[in-house]
Each structure stands twice: as structure tokens, then as C-alpha cells.
Write an enzyme that holds these catalytic residues in place. Structure first.
Site, PDB file in Angstrom:
ATOM      1  CB  CYS A  82      -1.052  -0.076   1.370  1.00 31.82           C
ATOM      2  SG  CYS A  82      -2.394   1.137   0.988  1.00 31.82           S
ATOM      3  CG  HIS A 186      -3.972  -3.399   2.408  1.00 34.76           C
ATOM      4  ND1 HIS A 186      -3.197  -2.930   3.321  1.00 34.76           N
ATOM      5  CD2 HIS A 186      -4.683  -2.173   1.938  1.00 34.76           C
ATOM      6  CE1 HIS A 186      -3.199  -1.903   3.594  1.00 34.76           C
ATOM      7  NE2 HIS A 186      -4.180  -1.325   2.801  1.00 34.76           N
ATOM      8  CD  GLU A 188      -2.223  -6.563   4.652  1.00 32.17           C
ATOM      9  OE1 GLU A 188      -2.111  -5.176   5.035  1.00 32.17           O
ATOM     10  OE2 GLU A 188      -1.414  -6.534   3.472  1.00 32.17           O
TER      11      GLU A 188
END
Length: 213
Positions: A82, A186, A188
Site C-alpha cells: 500500500c 493489501h 494481508e
């Protein structure tokens, strides 16, 4: 061979989510808060949530900036996430500070579009531009989670690994050069698709991190 991962902690990263994602894949990471911490790690993750100039100021306060430039210039493994992707470029329209400059080009504000909102927030499919350690053109189209108002514009389009549609344009979603890469989205927070990318990156590291040219 063991893998020593470091996550850069400069007060603007989503460290908990990144750490949990790595734990689910059987890896542990240490926090890198200053130059001394770099001595014990083989690969770095540079997360980031927030604005460009405060992020650069926070990084400068850690004393890490010259060491991260050396890390990149020595082509050691690094993954930006990001805002972490944006910091790897030379500059940003969001601020006046110099970026790390590991990728040539600038970060520009997303262009307004009648059917899109700024920030660009939510799930979107990726278009693979070139294969890299996170993504392969033979993979099913991954849907990933974005939250951003700015996007990188690389000077050299050959570093583009993936793009995403925004309005009638394709914006940078992933860049890669050598052993250094970054995601605007992202991984994750991108469910199974993001986990698969991180797993592939970790496998690449364990296999010796062959540079991508």
C-alpha cells in the site's frame, strides 16, 4: 535454511495484520525499528497506511532511509504494501518530500471519474502484466482489496507486474524489479488470493530469491 523476515515499524504500518498473515503461513517476523535491526534479517516488508510526507518523516526519524536505499541498491528482497509501494518511488503528488527512489517515477492522485469514488476502496480484479514472485499469468484472476487515493506511475513500464481498472484507466497495482516488489493493494486483507500471493513470495525467498528481470 531458516528465513529471517523483518517488518519495518515506523508508526504507519498495519503491523498486526501483516504479522498475522505471516503466522498463518508458518512464518515469524521481527520488527525493524532502526538500522541495527537490519543485521539479523534476510528480507523486508515495508507496510504503510496514511500519507506520504508523514511516512517519510517517520522513516527518517528511525535512521533507516539511507540503509533502505542501500538495501534496494544491493537488490535485497523487499516487499512494499500500500503506502509502502508509494514510498519506493521518487516523489508523490501528496507531498513534497523525496521518496526512497528504488523505482523511478512518481505517485499521482487518482483522476476523478463519474462512476468511481476517491479513495478507491474495495475489491477489484488484477490484470497480470508480467510474471513475478507473487503472481503468475496462469493463475485464476485474483480479486484483491484496495484502499488508496494515489497510484504510482512508473517511468519504465517494464516494472509493472499488475494493474487494476479504475474508471476508464488501468492503474498500478503491483511493481517488480529484481528482488524488489510492491503491491498497492493489501495482500494481508485479500483473503485466499492475498494469502496465496504471500505464500508464493515466501516460497520464492526460501528457494533463493532468484531476481526477476
Amino acid at each position: 535454511m531458516g528465513l529471517n523476515l523483518g517488518v519495518i515499524d515506523y508508526g504507519m504500518g498495519n503491523l498486526h495484520s501483516v504479522g498475522k498473515a505471516l503466522e498463518r503461513l508458518g512464518e515469524q517476523a521481527v520488527l525493524v525499528q532502526g538500522p541495527e535491526d537490519l543485521k539479523s534479517v534476510d528480507a523486508l516488508i515495508l507496510p504503510g497506511v496514511g500519507s506520504f510526507d508523514p511516512a517519510i518523516e517517520n522513516l527518517r526519524a528511525t535512521g533507516l532511509i539511507p540503509h533502505l536505499k542501500d538495501w534496494g541498491n544491493n537488490n535485497r528482497p523487499l516487499l512494499g504494501i500500500c503506502l509502502g509501494l508509494q514510498l519506493l518511488f521518487e516523489r508523490s503528488d501528496e507531498g513534497s518530500k523525496d521518496g526512497l527512489g528504488l523505482f523511478q517515477g512518481a505517485v499521482e492522485r487518482l483522476q476523478s471519474h463519474p462512476n468511481e469514488r476517491i479513495p478507491h476502496m474495495g475489491w477489484a480484479p488484477l490484470t497480470v502484466e508480467r510474471n513475478c514472485p507473487l503472481l503468475h499469468s496462469d493463475d485464476p484472476t485474483p480479486w484483491v482489496y484496495f484502499v488508496h487515493s494515489y497510484a504510482a506511475v512508473p517511468l519504465n513500464s517494464s516494472v509493472l507486474a499488475a494493474t487494476a481498472a479504475y474508471g476508464n484507466a488501468a492503474v498500478t497495482a503491483m511493481v517488480w524489479s529484481g528482488r524488489i516488489g510492491a503491491c498497492q493493494f493489501h495482500p494481508e486483507k485479500s483473503s485466499a488470493a492475498g494469502e496465496a500471493m504471500l505464500k508464493r513470495w515466501l516460497h520464492w525467498l526460501h528457494q533463493g530469491a532468484e531476481p526477476v528481470h
